[in-house]
Write a protein that holds these residues in place. Structure first.
Motif, PDB file in Angstrom:
ATOM      1  N   THR A  61       0.846  -1.186   0.000  1.00  0.00           N
ATOM      2  CA  THR A  61       0.000   0.000   0.000  1.00  0.00           C
ATOM      3  C   THR A  61       0.885   1.241   0.000  1.00  0.00           C
ATOM      4  O   THR A  61       1.815   1.345   0.814  1.00  0.00           O
ATOM      5  N   VAL A  62       0.580   2.169  -0.891  1.00  0.00           N
ATOM      6  CA  VAL A  62       1.329   3.420  -0.938  1.00  0.00           C
ATOM      7  C   VAL A  62       0.423   4.540  -0.437  1.00  0.00           C
ATOM      8  O   VAL A  62      -0.770   4.580  -0.742  1.00  0.00           O
ATOM      9  N   SER A  63       0.984   5.418   0.390  1.00  0.00           N
ATOM     10  CA  SER A  63       0.207   6.505   0.972  1.00  0.00           C
ATOM     11  C   SER A  63       1.100   7.723   1.154  1.00  0.00           C
ATOM     12  O   SER A  63       2.319   7.641   0.976  1.00  0.00           O
ATOM     13  N   SER A  64       0.479   8.817   1.529  1.00  0.00           N
ATOM     14  CA  SER A  64       1.230  10.066   1.657  1.00  0.00           C
ATOM     15  C   SER A  64       0.834  10.826   2.906  1.00  0.00           C
ATOM     16  O   SER A  64      -0.344  10.858   3.276  1.00  0.00           O
ATOM     17  N   ASP A  65       1.823  11.414   3.560  1.00  0.00           N
ATOM     18  CA  ASP A  65       1.600  12.366   4.643  1.00  0.00           C
ATOM     19  C   ASP A  65       2.054  13.721   4.111  1.00  0.00           C
ATOM     20  O   ASP A  65       3.252  14.022   4.074  1.00  0.00           O
ATOM     21  N   VAL A  66       1.076  14.516   3.678  1.00  0.00           N
ATOM     22  CA  VAL A  66       1.398  15.776   3.019  1.00  0.00           C
ATOM     23  C   VAL A  66       2.157  16.715   3.946  1.00  0.00           C
ATOM     24  O   VAL A  66       3.094  17.392   3.538  1.00  0.00           O
ATOM     25  N   ALA A  67       1.766  16.733   5.216  1.00  0.00           N
ATOM     26  CA  ALA A  67       2.409  17.637   6.177  1.00  0.00           C
ATOM     27  C   ALA A  67       3.891  17.320   6.344  1.00  0.00           C
ATOM     28  O   ALA A  67       4.699  18.213   6.628  1.00  0.00           O
ATOM     29  N   ARG A  68       4.246  16.066   6.181  1.00  0.00           N
ATOM     30  CA  ARG A  68       5.638  15.632   6.323  1.00  0.00           C
ATOM     31  C   ARG A  68       6.353  15.499   4.983  1.00  0.00           C
ATOM     32  O   ARG A  68       7.528  15.112   4.949  1.00  0.00           O
ATOM     33  N   ASN A  69       5.655  15.801   3.877  1.00  0.00           N
ATOM     34  CA  ASN A  69       6.230  15.617   2.525  1.00  0.00           C
ATOM     35  C   ASN A  69       6.804  14.217   2.358  1.00  0.00           C
ATOM     36  O   ASN A  69       7.870  14.035   1.757  1.00  0.00           O
ATOM     37  N   THR A  70       6.113  13.250   2.874  1.00  0.00           N
ATOM     38  CA  THR A  70       6.608  11.871   2.888  1.00  0.00           C
ATOM     39  C   THR A  70       5.599  10.923   2.270  1.00  0.00           C
ATOM     40  O   THR A  70       4.410  11.002   2.577  1.00  0.00           O
TER      41      THR A  70
END
Length: 130
Positions: A69-78
């Protein structure tokens, strides 16, 4: 200058889980795509997954679909790659990269190729071993 820094990886038994992280810097907006690729010893580089921030699109290679599963934490740019039910054949060095667009990433991960990728992470070793 775009930079991608990876973390995570390690050694895990078959059936286990690992998470890779790819922290990005240098993008002028959040409209970018991160792709995950891997290369086993003696093997060619394979596409694993794509995450497109523009419309939160995802795409998985057939070999990992349903397990990764690929996901993103926008606040961490990760961007994360969560890998479950790992198999021996998942052993490889995993790289995150920044293709020019989600469509470019889709072509690369699905094997169509045809795109240059200029920004790559340093790679993270994932070893599945009993």
């Amino acid at each position: 200058q775009v930079q991608l820094v990876e973390s995570g990886g390690g050694v895990v038994q078959p059936g286990g889980s690992l998470r890779l992280s790819c922290t990005a810097s240098g993008f002028t907006s959040m409209d970018y795509t991160i792709g995950w690729f891997r290369q086993a010893p003696g093997g060619e580089r394979q596409g694993v997954a794509c995450f497109g921030h523009r419309v939160y699109s995802v795409y998985y290679a057939e070999s990992v679909r349903g397990r990764f599963t690929v996901s993103s934490d926008v606040a961490r740019n990760t961007v994360y790659l969560e890998m479950n039910k790992l198999k021996f054949e998942d052993t490889a060095v995993y790289y995150c990269a920044a293709p020019a667009s989600f469509f470019a990433c889709f072509d690369l991960v699905s094997g169509r190729g045809g795109w240059q990728v200029h920004y790559w992470g340093q790679g993270a070793q994932v070893t599945v071993s009993s």
